[in-house]
Design an enzyme around this catalytic site. Structure first.
Site, short mmCIF file in Angstrom:
data_model
loop_
_atom_site.label_atom_id
_atom_site.label_comp_id
_atom_site.label_asym_id
_atom_site.label_seq_id
_atom_site.Cartn_x
_atom_site.Cartn_y
_atom_site.Cartn_z
N SER A 1 -3.82 -2.06 -6.06
CA SER A 1 -3.32 -2.84 -4.92
C SER A 1 -2.37 -2.14 -3.97
CB SER A 1 -2.65 -4.12 -5.42
OG SER A 1 -3.63 -5.07 -5.73
N SER B 1 -4.24 -5.97 -3.27
CA SER B 1 -3.56 -7.19 -2.86
C SER B 1 -2.37 -6.97 -1.93
CB SER B 1 -3.07 -7.95 -4.10
OG SER B 1 -2.09 -7.18 -4.80
N LYS C 1 6.78 -6.68 -0.28
CA LYS C 1 5.70 -7.60 -0.68
C LYS C 1 6.29 -8.89 -1.25
CE LYS C 1 1.44 -7.49 -3.51
NZ LYS C 1 0.64 -6.64 -4.43
#
Ligand code: GLN
Length: 486
Positions: free
Chosen positions: A177, A153, A78
Site C-alpha cells: 500500500s 491503500s 494517512k
C-alpha cells in the site's frame, strides 16, 4: 505550482535561507488544496487552522528551521495514523467521528521535528484495497488521469504528493500500500523493514505485516522522512532496537560493483508489455551504472497471494473485533439488546470489502479449518521468507516491477475482488518476508501513466535500497515530471 512542485529538501532550503516564510509556503499548499483537491479527493480532512498556528511559530522565531530537515515543511499523513485531537477515520464510517486522545509515535516524531501536518489523506477502508475505491469518503483520483485510480491503500497520500498538495506524506504498507500507489502516481514510496518504524498509534489492520513509511517526490526526501520516523519505541513490541544509520549520507555512493538480482518469477506473462518494457529498461540503466546483474529465483512467489489473503484477513478479523459500538466510533441506535446493537453497528459501519475480509478471516481461523488454512499459510510464509534470505546470498538487492499494470480505470476492478487481489502479486512477498522495498519512478506508458521500479533489500538495509534508488533516479528524468492537473 512553483513551490508546490518542489521536494521537501528544496522547500526546506527556501525556508532555512529566509527566501520564503513558513506562512507563505503553507498558504501556497492550502490554496492549491482548495482548488485541486475538489477533483482528486486526496484528503479526508485538512488541518488548516492548526497548521497555520504552527507556521506562525516559525515566522515569529519561536521555532527554528535549522532544527531538522522537515522543519516548517507541509506534510500529509494517512488517515489511519492517530493525530491527537484530530478525526482519524481509517476511511471508514465506523470511525467517522473518532478523535484519538493521543499522537502516534510517527506523529510525535514529525511534530517534534517541526513538520507541519496539513491534512489526513484518503485511503481504502482500514487499508484494505489496492485502489482507494474502498474509502467510505469516495475514491481518490490519479492526478495523471482523473478517470483512473491512484492505487491503494495509501492512494490519498500518493495523489497528494504527486499533485503538490503536500511536500511529502506518510502511508502504510501491509501488502503493497505504499509501493503500489507510489508507482501509480509517479512518486517514491518506501516500505521499511518490519520493526524499523514504530506502529504505536497506527490503527491495526494485519499486525504481523503493517509498516509505516514515506511517500515523497524524490529519494532524498524518502531518506529524510525515514530518518525522522525510524528507531526503537518501547510502546510497539515489534519495534527493533537497532541503531538508525544516516540514510542521507549513504545516497551519494555509486552502485558500481553491486550485484543486483533479477528474480525470474517477477517477469511473467500477464504483466502489461508497457510495464515490462519500462522495468527492463530501468534494469539496463542499473547495469550501465556499473551494477552486475544476476538472475535469481524466489521459487515460492506464486503462493504469496494465497498466503497473504489468508494471513491478512485472519489478523484483520481479530483486530477489527474491537469496533463493537461500545469502545470506539459509531454506535447504531434503536436496538433492543446488546447483540442487536453489535450487529447493527458493524453492519452499518463497515463497507463491503471489510466485511468480506472479516468473514474470510474468521473462517480460516475457525476450529477445523485453522490447520488447513492459517497454519498452512504461515508455513508458506516461512518458505517465502527463506526464498529472500537465499536470494540475498547471491545478490545485494533485487530489481522487479511493482505492479503488473499501470493505474487502472476507476470501476475497472471494483466488482471483482479476486482481480484486485491478483494485482498485488509483486508487492505481497516482500511484506510476508518483512524486507524493505521502494518504488521509484522508472518510465511512462504510451498513455503517459507512470511506472515504478521496485528495489528490495535485506532486512534493515534501507540505506542500500535508498542508495540504489537514488543513483537510478539521478541518472533518469522520470521523477522530474509533474502531472498537468491545474
Ligand atoms: N492490497 C492489499 C490488501 O488489500 C494490501 C493493502 C495494504 O498494504 N494495506 O490487503
Amino acid at each position: 505550482m512553483e513551490i508546490c512542485s518542489l521536494p521537501i529538501h528544496r522547500v526546506h532550503d527556501l525556508l532555512a535561507s529566509g527566501q520564503l516564510s513558513a506562512v507563505e509556503v503553507l498558504s501556497a499548499y492550502l490554496q492549491r488544496i482548495e482548488t485541486v483537491d475538489l477533483r482528486l479527493n486526496a484528503y479526508i480532512s485538512t488541518l488548516s487552522d492548526r497548521a497555520m498556528e504552527e507556521a506562525q511559530l516559525f515566522d515569529s522565531g519561536k521555532r527554528d528551521f535549522t532544527s531538522s530537515p522537515i522543519a516548517g515543511v507541509p506534510l500529509g499523513i494517512k488517515d489511519v495514523i492517530c493525530v491527537n485531537g484530530t478525526r482519524t477515520t481509517c476511511g471508514s464510517r465506523i470511525l467517522e467521528n473518532f478523535i484519538p486522545p493521543y499522537d502516534a509515535h510517527v506523529t510525535e516524531r514529525l511534530k517534534e521535528a517541526g513538520g507541519i501536518l496539513v491534512g489526513k489523506t484518503n485511503m481504502d477502508e482500514f487499508a484494505m484495497g489496492s485502489s482507494t475505491e474502498n474509502s467510505a469518503f469516495g475514491p481518490s483520483r490519479n492526478p495523471w488521469d482523473t478517470d483512473r485510480v491512484p492505487g491503494g491503500s495509501s492512494g490519498g497520500s500518493a495523489a497528494a504528493v504527486a499533485a503538490g498538495l503536500c511536500a511529502g506524506a506518510l502511508g502504510t504498507d501491509t501488502g503493497g500500500s505504499i509501493r503500489q500507489p507510489a508507482s501509480f502516481c509517479g512518486v517514491v514510496g518506501l516500505k521499511p523493514t518490519y520493526g524499523r518504524v514504530s506502529r504505536f498509534g497506527l490503527v491495526a489492520f494485519a499486525s504481523s505485516l503493517d509498516q509505516i513509511g514515506p511517500i515523497t517526490r524524490d529519494v532524498e526526501d524518502a531518506a529524510i522522512m525515514l530518518q525522522v520516523t525510524a528507531g526503537y519505541d518501547r510502546r510497539d513490541s515489534t519495534s527493533v532496537n537497532l541503531p538508525v544509520p544516516d540514510y542521507r549520507a549513504a545516497l551519494g555512493e555509486p552502485i558500481q560493483g553491486l550485484r543486483l538480482g533479477i528474480p525470474k518469477e517477477y517477469f511473467i506473462e500477464g504483466t502489461a508489455p508497457e510495464v515490462d518494457t519500462a522495468v527492463r529498461k530501468a534494469i539496463e540503466t542499473c547495469r550501465e551504472l556499473g551494477a552486475e546483474l544476476v538472475e535469481v529465483s524466489l521459487p515460492h512467489t506464486e503462493y504469496g497471494i494465497a498466503a497473504y489473503y489468508i494471513i491478512a484477513p485472519a489478523e484483520a478479523s481479530s483486530n477489527l473485533a474491537r469496533y463493537d459500538g461500545v469502545k470506539y466510533g459509531l454506535r447504531a441506535g434503536g436496538s433492543k439488546d446488546l447483540i442487536e446493537m453489535y450487529r447493527r453497528t458493524r453492519s452499518q459501519g463497515f463497507g463491503a470489502e471489510v466485511k468480506r475480509r472479516i468473514m474470510l478471516g474468521t473462517y480460516v481461523l475457525s476450529a477445523g479449518y485453522y490447520d488447513a488454512y492459517y497454519r498452512k499459510a504461515s508455513q508458506v510464509r516461512t518458505l517465502i521468507r527463506q526464498d529472500f534470505l537465499d536470494a540475498f546470498q547471491k545478490c545485494d538487492a533485487l530489481l522487479a516491477p511493482v505492479s503488473p499494470v499501470a493505474a487502472f480505470k476507476i470501476g475497472e476492478k471494483s466488482d471483482d475482488p479476486l482481480q484486485m487481489y491478483l494485482s498485488d502479486v509483486f508487492t505481497l512477498p516482500a511484506s510476508l518476508a518483512g524486507v524493505p522495498g521502494i518504488s521509484v519512478p522508472c518510465g511512462f506508458t504510451p498513455d503517459n501513466l507512470p511506472v515504478g521500479l521496485q528495489i528490495l533489500g535485506p532486512h534493515f538495509q534501507e540505506d542500500l535500497v535508498l542508495r540504489i534508488a537514488h543513483q537510478f533516479e539521478q541518472a533518469t528524468p522520470f521523477h522530474l515530471q509533474c502531472p498537468k492537473i491545474d
